[in-house]
Design a protein around this motif. Structure first.
Motif, PDB file in Angstrom:
ATOM      1  N   LEU A 258      18.595   5.031 -36.780  1.00  0.00           N
ATOM      2  CA  LEU A 258      19.843   4.238 -36.865  1.00  0.00           C
ATOM      3  C   LEU A 258      21.056   4.984 -36.246  1.00  0.00           C
ATOM      4  O   LEU A 258      21.101   6.135 -36.622  1.00  0.00           O
ATOM      5  CB  LEU A 258      20.272   4.173 -38.595  1.00  0.00           C
ATOM      6  N   THR A 259      21.959   4.382 -35.566  1.00  0.00           N
ATOM      7  CA  THR A 259      23.200   5.089 -35.176  1.00  0.00           C
ATOM      8  C   THR A 259      24.459   4.249 -35.824  1.00  0.00           C
ATOM      9  O   THR A 259      24.286   2.960 -36.221  1.00  0.00           O
ATOM     10  CB  THR A 259      23.305   4.962 -33.621  1.00  0.00           C
ATOM     11  N   ILE A 260      25.548   4.786 -35.875  1.00  0.00           N
ATOM     12  CA  ILE A 260      26.792   4.231 -36.009  1.00  0.00           C
ATOM     13  C   ILE A 260      27.882   4.416 -34.805  1.00  0.00           C
ATOM     14  O   ILE A 260      28.222   5.504 -34.352  1.00  0.00           O
ATOM     15  CB  ILE A 260      27.501   4.911 -37.401  1.00  0.00           C
ATOM     16  N   ASP A 261      28.264   3.404 -34.384  1.00  0.00           N
ATOM     17  CA  ASP A 261      29.052   3.474 -33.088  1.00  0.00           C
ATOM     18  C   ASP A 261      28.360   4.085 -32.005  1.00  0.00           C
ATOM     19  O   ASP A 261      29.001   5.065 -31.350  1.00  0.00           O
ATOM     20  CB  ASP A 261      30.297   3.894 -33.494  1.00  0.00           C
ATOM     21  N   LYS A 262      27.018   4.107 -31.671  1.00  0.00           N
ATOM     22  CA  LYS A 262      26.263   4.790 -31.037  1.00  0.00           C
ATOM     23  C   LYS A 262      25.958   6.052 -31.303  1.00  0.00           C
ATOM     24  O   LYS A 262      25.256   6.839 -30.371  1.00  0.00           O
ATOM     25  CB  LYS A 262      26.895   4.511 -29.586  1.00  0.00           C
ATOM     26  N   GLU A 263      26.499   6.479 -32.191  1.00  0.00           N
ATOM     27  CA  GLU A 263      26.373   8.267 -32.829  1.00  0.00           C
ATOM     28  C   GLU A 263      25.117   8.162 -33.858  1.00  0.00           C
ATOM     29  O   GLU A 263      25.097   7.192 -34.584  1.00  0.00           O
ATOM     30  CB  GLU A 263      27.466   8.648 -33.393  1.00  0.00           C
ATOM     31  N   LYS A 264      24.227   9.271 -33.887  1.00  0.00           N
ATOM     32  CA  LYS A 264      23.289   9.219 -34.949  1.00  0.00           C
ATOM     33  C   LYS A 264      23.794   9.426 -36.232  1.00  0.00           C
ATOM     34  O   LYS A 264      24.732  10.215 -36.478  1.00  0.00           O
ATOM     35  CB  LYS A 264      22.301  10.294 -34.207  1.00  0.00           C
ATOM     36  N   MET A 265      23.428   8.473 -37.043  1.00  0.00           N
ATOM     37  CA  MET A 265      23.486   8.635 -38.579  1.00  0.00           C
ATOM     38  C   MET A 265      23.251  10.324 -38.685  1.00  0.00           C
ATOM     39  O   MET A 265      21.912  10.676 -38.789  1.00  0.00           O
ATOM     40  CB  MET A 265      22.964   7.990 -39.252  1.00  0.00           C
ATOM     41  N   SER A 266      23.926  10.925 -39.461  1.00  0.00           N
ATOM     42  CA  SER A 266      23.837  12.223 -39.926  1.00  0.00           C
ATOM     43  C   SER A 266      24.852  12.609 -41.013  1.00  0.00           C
ATOM     44  O   SER A 266      25.833  12.082 -41.319  1.00  0.00           O
ATOM     45  CB  SER A 266      23.925  13.485 -38.959  1.00  0.00           C
ATOM     46  N   LYS A 267      24.113  13.624 -41.945  1.00  0.00           N
ATOM     47  CA  LYS A 267      25.146  14.095 -43.151  1.00  0.00           C
ATOM     48  C   LYS A 267      26.322  15.010 -42.661  1.00  0.00           C
ATOM     49  O   LYS A 267      27.438  14.975 -43.050  1.00  0.00           O
ATOM     50  CB  LYS A 267      24.201  14.803 -44.078  1.00  0.00           C
ATOM     51  N   SER A 268      25.984  15.752 -41.465  1.00  0.00           N
ATOM     52  CA  SER A 268      27.164  16.640 -40.954  1.00  0.00           C
ATOM     53  C   SER A 268      28.368  15.803 -40.477  1.00  0.00           C
ATOM     54  O   SER A 268      29.427  16.292 -40.620  1.00  0.00           O
ATOM     55  CB  SER A 268      26.511  17.456 -39.933  1.00  0.00           C
ATOM     56  N   LEU A 269      27.781  14.785 -39.824  1.00  0.00           N
ATOM     57  CA  LEU A 269      28.929  13.907 -39.273  1.00  0.00           C
ATOM     58  C   LEU A 269      29.720  12.756 -40.467  1.00  0.00           C
ATOM     59  O   LEU A 269      30.728  12.361 -40.078  1.00  0.00           O
ATOM     60  CB  LEU A 269      28.538  12.912 -38.137  1.00  0.00           C
ATOM     61  N   ASP A 270      29.170  12.881 -41.629  1.00  0.00           N
ATOM     62  CA  ASP A 270      29.469  12.142 -42.733  1.00  0.00           C
ATOM     63  C   ASP A 270      29.610  10.614 -42.252  1.00  0.00           C
ATOM     64  O   ASP A 270      30.795   9.786 -42.683  1.00  0.00           O
ATOM     65  CB  ASP A 270      30.755  12.658 -43.306  1.00  0.00           C
ATOM     66  N   ASN A 271      28.678   9.882 -41.189  1.00  0.00           N
ATOM     67  CA  ASN A 271      28.567   8.700 -40.713  1.00  0.00           C
ATOM     68  C   ASN A 271      27.354   7.788 -41.344  1.00  0.00           C
ATOM     69  O   ASN A 271      26.807   7.136 -40.441  1.00  0.00           O
ATOM     70  CB  ASN A 271      28.845   8.576 -39.414  1.00  0.00           C
ATOM     71  N   PHE A 272      26.898   8.225 -42.709  1.00  0.00           N
ATOM     72  CA  PHE A 272      25.548   7.519 -43.165  1.00  0.00           C
ATOM     73  C   PHE A 272      26.007   6.676 -44.378  1.00  0.00           C
ATOM     74  O   PHE A 272      27.081   6.817 -45.068  1.00  0.00           O
ATOM     75  CB  PHE A 272      24.832   8.768 -43.587  1.00  0.00           C
ATOM     76  N   PHE A 273      25.186   5.804 -44.726  1.00  0.00           N
ATOM     77  CA  PHE A 273      25.168   4.738 -45.683  1.00  0.00           C
ATOM     78  C   PHE A 273      24.086   5.105 -46.415  1.00  0.00           C
ATOM     79  O   PHE A 273      22.867   5.253 -45.865  1.00  0.00           O
ATOM     80  CB  PHE A 273      25.536   3.120 -45.185  1.00  0.00           C
ATOM     81  N   LEU A 274      24.229   4.912 -47.762  1.00  0.00           N
ATOM     82  CA  LEU A 274      22.932   5.065 -48.606  1.00  0.00           C
ATOM     83  C   LEU A 274      22.437   3.673 -48.739  1.00  0.00           C
ATOM     84  O   LEU A 274      23.253   2.525 -49.081  1.00  0.00           O
ATOM     85  CB  LEU A 274      23.331   5.493 -50.136  1.00  0.00           C
ATOM     86  N   VAL A 275      21.249   3.441 -48.924  1.00  0.00           N
ATOM     87  CA  VAL A 275      20.608   1.934 -49.149  1.00  0.00           C
ATOM     88  C   VAL A 275      21.407   1.173 -50.512  1.00  0.00           C
ATOM     89  O   VAL A 275      21.651   0.064 -50.596  1.00  0.00           O
ATOM     90  CB  VAL A 275      19.032   1.864 -49.263  1.00  0.00           C
ATOM     91  N   ARG A 276      21.274   2.106 -51.542  1.00  0.00           N
ATOM     92  CA  ARG A 276      21.916   1.476 -52.933  1.00  0.00           C
ATOM     93  C   ARG A 276      23.250   1.036 -52.531  1.00  0.00           C
ATOM     94  O   ARG A 276      23.552   0.091 -53.383  1.00  0.00           O
ATOM     95  CB  ARG A 276      21.605   2.385 -53.914  1.00  0.00           C
ATOM     96  N   ASP A 277      24.160   1.574 -51.801  1.00  0.00           N
ATOM     97  CA  ASP A 277      25.531   1.044 -51.409  1.00  0.00           C
ATOM     98  C   ASP A 277      25.412  -0.062 -50.556  1.00  0.00           C
ATOM     99  O   ASP A 277      26.051  -0.914 -50.977  1.00  0.00           O
ATOM    100  CB  ASP A 277      26.331   2.265 -50.960  1.00  0.00           C
ATOM    101  N   VAL A 278      24.706  -0.269 -49.396  1.00  0.00           N
ATOM    102  CA  VAL A 278      24.661  -1.417 -48.734  1.00  0.00           C
ATOM    103  C   VAL A 278      24.008  -2.525 -49.475  1.00  0.00           C
ATOM    104  O   VAL A 278      24.751  -3.723 -49.494  1.00  0.00           O
ATOM    105  CB  VAL A 278      23.461  -0.903 -47.705  1.00  0.00           C
TER     106      VAL A 278
END
Length: 205
Positions: free
Chosen positions: A1-21
């Protein structure tokens, strides 16, 4: 999965948790969204894409539920629908055999839904309607897991029935404004009201 073409990662703080979605989108919608991608390719995650997936999913689910819930015995057996069911089964298997092409497999279900929607669910023979529903259920639910069984709890069911009773009373009193307001309230709950000669019916949307 990517966010705005960037890989989801904890270090970039650009991830979502399934329970939140899943606070906003149901599990079948999320599954539908992911299955519309290719497992070999990145999927760019976005709220707008999820909303598009939810709208598309509801159209497909709505067709399945409408034919599944119909009980009227009709006498029509259109050949295009019979052929559409057979073609869907062949094309679905072919798509899945093509490196697990779930996106194309879902497209075959939409093609069958388009054919089915050309016909009234109450006009079909019970045998043909049963074959149509079994096709949607087997390939859409048992294989892809898209259609969950209704899980309307008792309190929600009571609320729906109370609102429908209020709307029926408003219609009897020719209070169309109140009737439309209650219809809108039910729609916000994901419930579509249908006025039929046999009385008011409702279904999930």
């Amino acid at each position: 999965l990517t966010i705005d073409k960037e890989k989801m990662s904890k270090s970039l703080d650009n991830f979502f948790l399934v329970r939140d979605v899943m606070k906003e989108y149901s599990a079948p919608v999320l599954r539908f969204y992911l299955l519309n991608g290719n497992y070999r390719s990145p999927i760019d995650f976005s709220d707008s894409s999820l909303k598009e997936s939810m709208a598309a999913y509801k159209r497909l689910e709505g067709t399945y539920h409408r034919f599944r819930d119909e009980e009227t015995e009709g006498n029509e057996k259109p050949s295009e629908l019979e052929e559409g069911i057979e073609q869907c089964r062949k094309d679905f298997v072919s798509a899945m055999n093509d490196d697990f092409n779930t996106r194309e497999a879902i497209a075959t279900l939409f093609q069958l839904a388009r054919i089915a929607n050309n016909h009234s669910e109450s006009s079909l023979t019970s045998d043909l309607r049963s074959e149509l529903v079994k096709t949607f259920y087997y390939y859409g639910n048992q294989v892809l897991g898209l259609f969950l069984e209704d899980t309307t709890d008792d309190s929600l069911l009571a609320s729906i029935e109370a609102l429908i009773a209020q709307r029926d009373a408003a219609r009897l009193a020719k209070d169309w404004s109140q009737s439309d307001s209650i219809r809108g309230e039910l729609a916000d709950m994901g419930i579509e009201v249908q006025d039929t000669p046999e009385g008011t019916k409702w279904r999930r949307i």
